[in-house]
Design a protein around this motif. Structure first.
Motif, PDB file in Angstrom:
ATOM      1  N   LEU A  73      -0.803  75.709  37.024  1.00 32.90           N
ATOM      2  CA  LEU A  73      -0.963  74.249  37.053  1.00 32.90           C
ATOM      3  C   LEU A  73      -1.099  73.674  35.639  1.00 32.90           C
ATOM      4  N   SER A  76       2.353  74.071  33.792  1.00 36.04           N
ATOM      5  CA  SER A  76       3.394  73.162  34.303  1.00 36.04           C
ATOM      6  C   SER A  76       2.989  71.691  34.201  1.00 36.04           C
ATOM      7  N   GLN A  78       0.748  70.081  35.743  1.00 35.90           N
ATOM      8  CA  GLN A  78       0.457  69.491  37.039  1.00 35.90           C
ATOM      9  C   GLN A  78      -1.038  69.481  37.355  1.00 35.90           C
ATOM     10  N   ARG A  80      -4.813  68.570  37.739  1.00 32.23           N
ATOM     11  CA  ARG A  80      -5.562  67.331  37.935  1.00 32.23           C
ATOM     12  C   ARG A  80      -7.042  67.673  38.019  1.00 32.23           C
TER      13      ARG A  80
END
Length: 178
Positions: A73, A76, A78, A80
């Motif tokens: 995560l 990439s 992505q 949160r």
């Protein structure tokens, strides 16, 4: 192990890149800590009733998966905040089962007269890891980015899993088992 401490440091670093809120950064760390505290009694009970090696292998595999997911995560872009809090909680649950199982396993690995020395050595390694892990994570984050600390943590569990699989099971009814 040092890998877990690397991940904790990297989690804080990643959270600081996602938000300026001290509350949210603290919440991610709190999620891990409170889950560990809540699940440690259950983990201790499980360690008393079940094969400690199986518990440890399961927690190591879970932590590998969490570290790989978080690393992916981050890598990439992505990641949160909610990922950090959820994975932090899951990591805390795994640690809540891992810590009692590993503490209960140490006396099984040595003779009764060696238990005090084995526990002292185990604690020394634990505290040494608290020093080394964040230091290594800082170097990894500086050289290759935050994801590298998560991936390094995942790799760090492999040696322990190999060691756990290779340990012979103690025969039941031995003096050391009691």
């Amino acid at each position: 192990d040092s890998g877990t401490w690397m991940q904790w440091m990297a989690q804080g670093y990643v959270m600081s890149t996602l938000t300026d809120s001290a509350f949210m950064i603290g919440l991610a760390t709190f999620a891990t800590g409170v889950a560990t505290i809540i699940f440690t009694p259950t983990g201790g009970s499980a360690a008393d009733r079940s094969d400690k090696r199986k518990i440890l292998i399961a927690t190591q595999v879970a932590q590998i998966l969490f570290a790989l997911a978080m690393g992916w995560l981050v890598q990439s872009h992505q990641i949160r905040m909610w990922h950090m809090i959820v994975f932090g909680s899951l990591l805390g649950i795994a640690i809540g089962f891992e810590m009692p199982a590993i503490s209960a396993l140490v006396p099984e690995l040595v003779k009764r007269e060696e238990i005090a020395s084995a526990v002292a050595l185990d604690r020394s390694v634990f505290h040494g890891s608290r020093l080394i892990g964040p230091s290594v994570a800082g170097i990894l984050v500086g050289w290759w980015g935050a994801a590298s600390a998560f991936f390094a943590n995942a790799i760090s569990f492999v040696a322990l899993i190999i060691a756990l699989v290779s340990l012979p099971k103690r025969p039941t009814g031995t003096a050391e088992e009691e």
